[in-house]
Every structure is written in C-alpha cells, then in structure tokens.
Design a protein around this motif. Structure first.
Motif, PDB file in Angstrom:
ATOM      1  N   ARG A  21      37.124  15.079 -42.384  1.00 41.73           N
ATOM      2  CA  ARG A  21      38.026  16.225 -42.413  1.00 41.73           C
ATOM      3  C   ARG A  21      38.402  16.545 -40.974  1.00 41.73           C
ATOM      4  O   ARG A  21      37.545  16.588 -40.091  1.00 41.73           O
ATOM      5  CB  ARG A  21      37.335  17.444 -43.055  1.00 41.73           C
ATOM      6  CG  ARG A  21      37.175  17.350 -44.557  1.00 41.73           C
ATOM      7  CD  ARG A  21      38.534  17.342 -45.282  1.00 41.73           C
ATOM      8  NE  ARG A  21      39.421  18.423 -44.859  1.00 41.73           N
ATOM      9  CZ  ARG A  21      39.375  19.663 -45.340  1.00 41.73           C
ATOM     10  NH1 ARG A  21      38.480  19.985 -46.277  1.00 41.73           N
ATOM     11  NH2 ARG A  21      40.220  20.580 -44.915  1.00 41.73           N
ATOM     12  N   SER A  46      35.231  17.761 -38.569  1.00 41.89           N
ATOM     13  CA  SER A  46      34.362  18.704 -39.289  1.00 41.89           C
ATOM     14  C   SER A  46      32.966  18.797 -38.686  1.00 41.89           C
ATOM     15  O   SER A  46      32.294  19.817 -38.827  1.00 41.89           O
ATOM     16  CB  SER A  46      34.253  18.298 -40.765  1.00 41.89           C
ATOM     17  OG  SER A  46      33.790  16.963 -40.884  1.00 41.89           O
ATOM     18  N   GLN A  68      35.214  25.059 -38.296  1.00 45.09           N
ATOM     19  CA  GLN A  68      34.118  24.571 -39.136  1.00 45.09           C
ATOM     20  C   GLN A  68      33.727  25.560 -40.229  1.00 45.09           C
ATOM     21  O   GLN A  68      33.444  25.160 -41.362  1.00 45.09           O
ATOM     22  CB  GLN A  68      32.894  24.259 -38.261  1.00 45.09           C
ATOM     23  CG  GLN A  68      33.050  23.025 -37.392  1.00 45.09           C
ATOM     24  CD  GLN A  68      31.809  22.779 -36.554  1.00 45.09           C
ATOM     25  OE1 GLN A  68      31.408  23.624 -35.751  1.00 45.09           O
ATOM     26  NE2 GLN A  68      31.185  21.634 -36.751  1.00 45.09           N
ATOM     27  N   THR A  69      33.714  26.853 -39.898  1.00 43.25           N
ATOM     28  CA  THR A  69      33.193  27.846 -40.849  1.00 43.25           C
ATOM     29  C   THR A  69      34.275  28.473 -41.734  1.00 43.25           C
ATOM     30  O   THR A  69      33.960  29.011 -42.794  1.00 43.25           O
ATOM     31  CB  THR A  69      32.470  28.978 -40.086  1.00 43.25           C
ATOM     32  OG1 THR A  69      33.388  29.611 -39.182  1.00 43.25           O
ATOM     33  CG2 THR A  69      31.281  28.421 -39.306  1.00 43.25           C
ATOM     34  N   GLU A  70      35.532  28.399 -41.307  1.00 46.31           N
ATOM     35  CA  GLU A  70      36.580  29.086 -42.067  1.00 46.31           C
ATOM     36  C   GLU A  70      37.785  28.200 -42.391  1.00 46.31           C
ATOM     37  O   GLU A  70      38.117  27.983 -43.561  1.00 46.31           O
ATOM     38  CB  GLU A  70      37.085  30.311 -41.264  1.00 46.31           C
ATOM     39  CG  GLU A  70      36.003  31.312 -40.868  1.00 46.31           C
ATOM     40  CD  GLU A  70      36.538  32.351 -39.899  1.00 46.31           C
ATOM     41  OE1 GLU A  70      37.774  32.585 -39.912  1.00 46.31           O
ATOM     42  OE2 GLU A  70      35.751  32.898 -39.107  1.00 46.31           O
ATOM     43  N   LEU A  72      38.760  24.942 -42.150  1.00 43.43           N
ATOM     44  CA  LEU A  72      38.764  23.669 -42.871  1.00 43.43           C
ATOM     45  C   LEU A  72      38.634  23.829 -44.387  1.00 43.43           C
ATOM     46  O   LEU A  72      38.969  22.912 -45.138  1.00 43.43           O
ATOM     47  CB  LEU A  72      37.633  22.764 -42.361  1.00 43.43           C
ATOM     48  CG  LEU A  72      37.957  21.902 -41.123  1.00 43.43           C
ATOM     49  CD1 LEU A  72      36.749  21.090 -40.720  1.00 43.43           C
ATOM     50  CD2 LEU A  72      39.152  20.995 -41.376  1.00 43.43           C
ATOM     51  N   SER A  73      38.171  24.988 -44.841  1.00 43.73           N
ATOM     52  CA  SER A  73      38.060  25.218 -46.281  1.00 43.73           C
ATOM     53  C   SER A  73      39.383  25.669 -46.899  1.00 43.73           C
ATOM     54  O   SER A  73      39.479  25.827 -48.117  1.00 43.73           O
ATOM     55  CB  SER A  73      36.984  26.277 -46.561  1.00 43.73           C
ATOM     56  OG  SER A  73      37.357  27.529 -45.995  1.00 43.73           O
ATOM     57  N   ARG A  74      40.404  25.862 -46.055  1.00 45.29           N
ATOM     58  CA  ARG A  74      41.694  26.341 -46.535  1.00 45.29           C
ATOM     59  C   ARG A  74      42.703  25.196 -46.623  1.00 45.29           C
ATOM     60  O   ARG A  74      42.471  24.096 -46.119  1.00 45.29           O
ATOM     61  CB  ARG A  74      42.204  27.442 -45.607  1.00 45.29           C
ATOM     62  CG  ARG A  74      41.238  28.649 -45.580  1.00 45.29           C
ATOM     63  CD  ARG A  74      41.572  29.612 -44.484  1.00 45.29           C
ATOM     64  NE  ARG A  74      40.572  30.692 -44.423  1.00 45.29           N
ATOM     65  CZ  ARG A  74      40.396  31.496 -43.401  1.00 45.29           C
ATOM     66  NH1 ARG A  74      41.168  31.385 -42.331  1.00 45.29           N
ATOM     67  NH2 ARG A  74      39.466  32.438 -43.428  1.00 45.29           N
ATOM     68  N   ASP A  75      43.840  25.485 -47.247  1.00 44.67           N
ATOM     69  CA  ASP A  75      44.846  24.454 -47.472  1.00 44.67           C
ATOM     70  C   ASP A  75      46.072  24.596 -46.575  1.00 44.67           C
ATOM     71  O   ASP A  75      46.756  23.607 -46.325  1.00 44.67           O
ATOM     72  CB  ASP A  75      45.309  24.486 -48.936  1.00 44.67           C
ATOM     73  CG  ASP A  75      44.210  24.105 -49.903  1.00 44.67           C
ATOM     74  OD1 ASP A  75      43.389  23.231 -49.548  1.00 44.67           O
ATOM     75  OD2 ASP A  75      44.170  24.685 -51.002  1.00 44.67           O
ATOM     76  N   PRO A 106      44.756  22.614 -41.259  1.00 46.86           N
ATOM     77  CA  PRO A 106      43.475  22.122 -41.789  1.00 46.86           C
ATOM     78  C   PRO A 106      43.603  20.840 -42.600  1.00 46.86           C
ATOM     79  O   PRO A 106      42.594  20.194 -42.886  1.00 46.86           O
ATOM     80  CB  PRO A 106      43.007  23.279 -42.680  1.00 46.86           C
ATOM     81  CG  PRO A 106      44.279  23.927 -43.146  1.00 46.86           C
ATOM     82  CD  PRO A 106      45.250  23.778 -42.022  1.00 46.86           C
ATOM     83  N   ARG A 107      44.832  20.479 -42.965  1.00 48.60           N
ATOM     84  CA  ARG A 107      45.015  19.273 -43.781  1.00 48.60           C
ATOM     85  C   ARG A 107      46.210  18.451 -43.255  1.00 48.60           C
ATOM     86  O   ARG A 107      47.223  18.302 -43.951  1.00 48.60           O
ATOM     87  CB  ARG A 107      45.218  19.640 -45.254  1.00 48.60           C
ATOM     88  CG  ARG A 107      43.996  20.307 -45.873  1.00 48.60           C
ATOM     89  CD  ARG A 107      44.154  20.523 -47.363  1.00 48.60           C
ATOM     90  NE  ARG A 107      42.998  21.208 -47.916  1.00 48.60           N
ATOM     91  CZ  ARG A 107      41.882  20.611 -48.310  1.00 48.60           C
ATOM     92  NH1 ARG A 107      41.777  19.289 -48.211  1.00 48.60           N
ATOM     93  NH2 ARG A 107      40.877  21.304 -48.804  1.00 48.60           N
TER      94      ARG A 107
END
Length: 321
Positions: A21, A46, A68-70, A72-75, A106-107
């Motif tokens: 990631r 990541s 790392q904490t916020e 990367l979990s989003r789109d 993040p993507r």
C-alpha cells in the motif's frame, strides 16, 4: 521532472508492483518560506518507508504517522495543511512561519503512474488531472508552459523528462561543464568522435557517445528540455552540431568562441539551410559575461546562462573587448 521526483515515481511504481500500500503526497500550495516547491512528491509505504520530500524533513515524520494510522484506510485524496499558525510552524520547524498544503492520494493508480513513467522515458510531457471527488486520474498531452492547478475539484499537473544537456566535445572545459550540469540536476550526454578523446569523460552518470555530433543529435532526439552546448572550438564539429540543434526545439543552443569568431560562424551557418530566426537562437559567445578566464570559471558562466534561459530570466547584454 527533476531526479528526486523521478525517483519518487519509480519507487511508487516498484512498491505498488510488489503489492505494498502506497500513498503519494504532492505539495500543492506554499505560503511564506516553504522549503520545497509546488509539485514536489513524497511516496509513503504502509511500513513507513519513504522516497522523496515535501518539506526538506520538517513534517515528514508527522505525515508518515498520519498516513499509516488514518489516510491509507481511506479511498479519496485528502488535503493536509501544516503551519497554519506560528505555533504549529515552529513545532514542525517550517522556516519563517512557512505553510504547506499537501494533497495525499491513498490509492494511486499503478497503470497511470506506469504510463507517466513511460512518457518521461520517451521525452514527452504528460498532463495528469485528478478528480478529487473520485481519486481517478486522466492523462493528456502536456506542454512546457503548463501551469499547476489545484482547487476544490481537481489537481492538474504536468510531468516531463529531466532537463538534459548535450555537450559537443570531451575536452577540459567540457569536463567542468558536465560536472556542474550534473550538480544542477541535468542529464548529461557528451559527444565527441575524435580519436584523441576516444575514452571520453570518465564520470558516473555521464553518457559518452562517439558519433558525429549532427548524427547523434538526430539519433537521440532533441526536445524542449534539452540544451546543446558546442565546446570543441573546431568548426567542423561545432557547426555541424549547431545546424541540427538550431533547427530543433532545444531551449538553449550555445557555442564557444570569441565575438569575432561568433560573427564568422553565423555567416557560415547562413550559407546552409538555416533561417535568420533559427540563427537568432544561438547564444554566442557562450555563457554570461562574468569575466571568466579559467575552464571552471567559463563552465560556471555557461551553466549560469543555461539556467537563466531555462527559467526564462532575461540575460544581460554581453561585453566585448
């Protein structure tokens, strides 16, 4: 694109291919004395590995943590701002209260990044437009005069090849010019067919080619990110190279020689198939007038003029003695 941002692009492509990631942060706006210019890239993996810089080291640690904490979990792409207040600017070490506005993706799309990388390798300029509501990118042909755009809807930026300097001749002056060009982040190619220079310039990252200069220029393709400097002092070599360089899109073409020799050279070149407009592109005698006498001083004068033309800075009239 400079070598640092090109390294970021290559690293991001490599990491994505390995299945990591990855987030990409781009400097989209600065206020005050920000250390990195608009368009600068940082790739964050990541596991915390990074390539590139958006602040010269001031905010990277905090940005890595947030990615790392916020993030990367989003789109969707997200705006991150550092240094809004003097207190925060001091906390992150931003000089003179500087402020950074970053777009973090993040993507990032591997196929799009690969296409940009391929375009750069082909010495083409590509424009990428990111739809901030979806995170999707579209690519189109770009130009040297494209401007960076970032608003509430899109980020639009162009990616092109590294600035390149082609040096005709492998003598002592060429050696110093090549070294200063490398230090200034140019890709450097040296061309010299003469037997006495058969071994070329023994420098890492400098490509030495032994063909006739005009043939090699046609072979490598001279684009608008290329400067051509003729430094052999041999009209048989310099003039042949200049005839091709002056007909090309090169942003700078210069030749070594006195004022008298420059006048004679221009008269010779007009006898061939060059137009007056093409001939007017020639910078000669080469380099800014700084009273340079030694090879390293002349090389500095050459790089100073090339860099000024690169950034469209008017160069002062030259003095002739």
């Amino acid at each position: 694109m400079n070598s640092t941002d090109l390294s970021v692009l290559k690293a991001a492509v490599h990491w994505l291919k390995e299945g990591h990631r990855v987030a990409i942060a781009t400097v989209v706006q600065t206020w005050g004395s920000a250390p990195r210019p608009v368009g600068s890239w940082l790739a964050i993996r990541s596991d915390g590995q990074v390539m590139g810089s958006v602040s010269g080291g001031c905010v990277e640690d905090d940005l890595i943590r947030r990615v790392q904490t916020e993030i990367l979990s989003r789109d969707l792409p997200e705006m991150v701002i550092y240094g809004v207040s003097q207190q925060e600017a001091s906390r992150f070490g931003l000089p003179c209260g500087g402020t950074l506005r970053l777009l973090v993706e993040p993507r990032p799309e591997l196929l799009v990044l690969e296409q940009i990388l391929q375009s750069i390798s082909n010495h083409a300029i590509t424009c990428r437009t990111i739809d901030l509501s979806s995170g999707k990118s579209t690519l189109s042909d770009g130009g040297r005069n494209d401007t960076f755009i970032c608003n509430k809807s899109i980020m639009k930026t162009s990616y092109g090849p590294r600035w390149r300097m082609v040096i005709i001749g492998a003598g002592q002056l060429s050696l110093y010019t090549a070294d200063f060009a490398l230090a200034s982040d140019f890709e450097v190619i040296v061309i010299d067919p003469r037997e006495e220079y058969a071994e070329g310039i023994d420098r890492e990252h400098i490509q030495f080619m032994r063909g006739m200069p005009d043939d090699v220029l046609l072979e490598i393709g001279v684009d608008s990110h290329t400067a051509v400097v003729a430094l052999t002092h041999d009209p048989k070599l310099d003039d042949m190279a200049l005839m091709e360089a002056l007909k090309s899109p090169a942003f700078y073409v210069g030749a070594l020689g006195s004022h008298t020799n420059t006048v004679k050279r221009k008269a010779r070149l007009l006898e061939f198939d060059l137009t007056q407009a093409q001939l007017d592109k020639l910078y000669g005698p080469i380099g800014l007038y700084i009273g340079a006498l030694t090879p390293p001083e002349i090389a500095i004068a050459i790089l100073a003029e090339v860099i000024a033309v690169k950034y469209a800075i008017p160069t002062p009239a030259k003095k002739f003695t």
